[in-house]
Design an enzyme around this catalytic site. Structure first.
Site, PDB file in Angstrom:
ATOM      1  N   HIS A  78      29.608  19.988  -8.755  1.00 59.06           N
ATOM      2  CA  HIS A  78      29.514  21.430  -8.519  1.00 59.06           C
ATOM      3  C   HIS A  78      30.794  21.896  -7.826  1.00 59.06           C
ATOM      4  CE1 HIS A  78      24.962  22.298  -8.979  1.00 59.06           C
ATOM      5  NE2 HIS A  78      25.346  21.341  -9.806  1.00 59.06           N
ATOM      6  N   GLU A  80      31.553  23.787  -5.384  1.00 60.94           N
ATOM      7  CA  GLU A  80      31.620  23.740  -3.930  1.00 60.94           C
ATOM      8  C   GLU A  80      31.939  22.329  -3.431  1.00 60.94           C
ATOM      9  OE1 GLU A  80      28.328  26.779  -4.938  1.00 60.94           O
ATOM     10  OE2 GLU A  80      29.220  24.989  -5.802  1.00 60.94           O
ATOM     11  N   ARG A  84      35.457  20.952  -1.571  1.00 60.23           N
ATOM     12  CA  ARG A  84      35.417  20.260  -0.276  1.00 60.23           C
ATOM     13  C   ARG A  84      36.048  18.878  -0.370  1.00 60.23           C
ATOM     14  NH1 ARG A  84      32.398  15.461   1.600  1.00 60.23           N
ATOM     15  NH2 ARG A  84      32.626  15.521   3.862  1.00 60.23           N
ATOM     16  N   CYS A 274      23.876  22.821  -2.959  1.00 62.58           N
ATOM     17  CA  CYS A 274      25.075  23.268  -2.235  1.00 62.58           C
ATOM     18  C   CYS A 274      24.708  24.089  -1.006  1.00 62.58           C
ATOM     19  CB  CYS A 274      25.986  24.061  -3.171  1.00 62.58           C
ATOM     20  SG  CYS A 274      26.733  23.040  -4.463  1.00 62.58           S
ATOM     21  N   LYS A 277      24.145  21.486   1.637  1.00 61.11           N
ATOM     22  CA  LYS A 277      25.379  20.840   2.080  1.00 61.11           C
ATOM     23  C   LYS A 277      26.206  21.770   2.969  1.00 61.11           C
ATOM     24  CE  LYS A 277      25.625  17.484  -1.664  1.00 61.11           C
ATOM     25  NZ  LYS A 277      26.389  16.896  -2.793  1.00 61.11           N
ATOM     26  N   ARG A 280      24.655  21.805   6.348  1.00 58.08           N
ATOM     27  CA  ARG A 280      24.975  20.556   7.048  1.00 58.08           C
ATOM     28  C   ARG A 280      26.391  20.586   7.602  1.00 58.08           C
ATOM     29  NH1 ARG A 280      24.130  14.322   4.970  1.00 58.08           N
ATOM     30  NH2 ARG A 280      26.001  13.439   5.908  1.00 58.08           N
ATOM     31  N   LYS A 410      34.281   8.309  -4.289  1.00 59.72           N
ATOM     32  CA  LYS A 410      34.203   7.653  -2.979  1.00 59.72           C
ATOM     33  C   LYS A 410      35.261   6.565  -2.833  1.00 59.72           C
ATOM     34  CE  LYS A 410      29.294   8.260  -1.741  1.00 59.72           C
ATOM     35  NZ  LYS A 410      28.786   9.010  -2.900  1.00 59.72           N
ATOM     36  N   LYS A 445      31.900   4.001   7.664  1.00 57.31           N
ATOM     37  CA  LYS A 445      31.090   5.196   7.906  1.00 57.31           C
ATOM     38  C   LYS A 445      30.186   5.003   9.128  1.00 57.31           C
ATOM     39  CE  LYS A 445      29.080   7.463   4.581  1.00 57.31           C
ATOM     40  NZ  LYS A 445      29.622   8.834   4.594  1.00 57.31           N
TER      41      LYS A 445
END
Length: 477
Positions: A78, A80, A84, A274, A277, A280, A410, A445
């Site tokens: 998507h 958005e 990002r 979205c 997100k 968040r 990733k 992470k």
């Protein structure tokens, strides 16, 4: 002061400057656009520099069975999310310059050892050409004829999955051979509908999903049916374990304020909407767990600007701000940072509504563009065009190789981050990166302790139903 139309124009102009590859076919294909704008206010003058540093287009995501344990596929395309992730590439480049002793337009040294912060006067703004999918798209219908995008109708499955889990913000079309110049449905992968079916279309099987802006109600004094307020529908599904959509006629069709996943056609996805997100990012920041190792404070969008489309300030406030406004007891460097919400009067030329208006007989049915474009302000390979989660045009033979990977997946972002760690003087490493046992993506992470603490607070206080990532998909290195 930020002017919404100025930001929208800046983002549309940046899109126009990109090469043709990956863009929609005019009059037949549509897409959505999002961008991150860096605003720099010079301390020694009154000048303000506004620059698009990342731009994304796209309407698709992949199904859960197509997700890669090697981190090689782009799960959510998507616009958005693309914008990002492109911004993360830009921030990694700027951080690499900073730790290497060069000049960065973004970062300067902070007080804590190994930590960095934004340069004075630098803020980031988020632009999206349409309201984000999910909760922010459940908007009251005021007058469908005056809306820049028609209302929504039923969600139907389409058998155009290529077998690799590609799920698009799909299309419902009138029967072939009938070139009727009326709105028809194209459904985002995240499922917000910005369109409607033809009246009395045989595809509209659910009477509660009427293409009209109002659902018929009791008769009024004239003997006519009085309209009942309705809402634009979203195809994004409520996460399991929580409230489901009541599916009542009119405004009672959806539950509001709940987490949603982007829908699949026969296969579920793990991609949160979205709207979720963006909410968040308003607490954890948009920098993610990896960059949080180096940052003394999380990075937040000061403003969210939405292009011309069906819009409700109240709904945007609910979806992006109110759901997380009560979160407290966050670790140092994190806070609830609600963005200012602005609306532009400028519509994206490749929106579905504009594509409908420009569609000509003989062009074939209107559909969403199959490709996703990422452009970001980096010196090496700024453009990345993908389809089905991989490089656009890649052959099956190349799958599993670096040639097939998006620069936003990733694995690629992890390797870029590791290049920053390698460029950092050992004595200047943040404390959280001094552990020798850090090997995998998951290790790095989880070692971002303050970020993980902030996420635990957000999860427990606002989003307890947010699905946990499958750890087996995070063990690559």
């Amino acid at each position: 002061m930020v002017h919404a139309d100025e930001i929208a124009k800046l983002c549309y102009e940046r899109f126009n400057q990109l090469p043709r590859r990956g863009k929609p076919e005019p009059g037949r294909e549509w897409t959505l656009l999002a961008a991150v704008v860096q605003i720099t206010r010079c301390a020694d003058s009154d000048t303000v520099k506004k620059e698009v540093v990342s731009l994304g287009t796209g309407t698709k995501c992949i199904g859960q069975t197509a997700m890669s344990p090697k981190g090689e596929i782009l799960n959510d395309s998507h616009a958005e999310v693309i914008a990002r992730r492109g911004c993360i590439r830009y921030l990694i480049q700027e951080l690499n310059r900073a730790v290497s002793g060069g000049d960065s337009s973004v970062f300067c040294q902070a007080d804590q050892r190994g930590k960095w912060r934004l340069q004075p006067g630098v803020v980031f703004l988020f632009f999206t050409s349409h309201t984000p999918c999910g909760d922010a798209a459940i908007i009251p219908m005021i007058d469908s004829l005056s809306q820049p995008c028609p209302p929504v109708s039923s969600v139907k499955s389409h058998k155009d999955n290529d077998g690799r889990g590609d799920l698009k913000r799909g299309a419902e079309e009138p029967s072939e051979g009938k070139h009727i110049k009326l709105p028809h449905l194209d459904l985002e992968d995240g499922g917000d509908t910005k369109q409607s079916l033809l009246p009395n279309s045989p595809k509209s099987e659910d009477p509660s999903q009427s293409p009209s802006a109002k659902t018929p109600g009791p008769s009024d004094s004239t003997g006519c049916l009085a309209p009942v307020p309705d809402v634009h529908r979203t195809g994004a599904k409520c996460v399991s374990g929580g409230p489901a959509d009541p599916l009542h006629p009119g405004s009672g069709y959806h539950s509001t304020g709940v987490l949603r996943v982007k829908p699949g056609r026969g296969e579920p996805t793990r991609s949160l909407s979205c709207s979720d997100k963006l909410a968040r990012w308003g607490v954890l920041g948009f920098q993610g767990a990896l960059l949080s190792h180096y940052l003394q404070e999380a990075l937040y969008f000061s403003t969210v600007v939405v292009g011309k489309c069906p819009y409700s300030q109240e709904v945007m406030q609910r979806a992006l701000v109110t759901r997380c406004s009560h979160v407290w007891d966050l670790p140092a460097g994190f806070s609830v940072c609600p963005p200012e919400l602005l609306r532009s009067s400028l519509e994206f030329p490749f929106s579905q509504a504009q594509t409908e208006l420009r569609h000509q007989a003989g062009q074939g049915r209107i559909s969403s563009c199959g490709a996703a474009i990422s452009w970001c302000n980096v010196t090496k390979r700024p453009l990345d065009v993908t389809a089905n989660g991989y490089k656009h045009g890649v052959t099956k033979k190349a799958l599993g190789t670096a040639k097939a990977r998006s620069l936003l997946c990733k694995l690629e972002l992890f390797h870029s981050f590791l290049s920053v760690v390698a460029a950092t003087d050992p004595g200047a490493l943040p404390d959280s990166l001094r552990r020798t046992e850090l090997k995998t993506y998951r290790d790095f992470k989880e070692a971002s302790c303050l970020y993980q603490q902030a996420w635990q607070q957000l999860h427990s206080q606002a989003f307890p139903l947010w699905p946990r990532s499958d750890r087996d998909l995070l063990l690559f290195r």
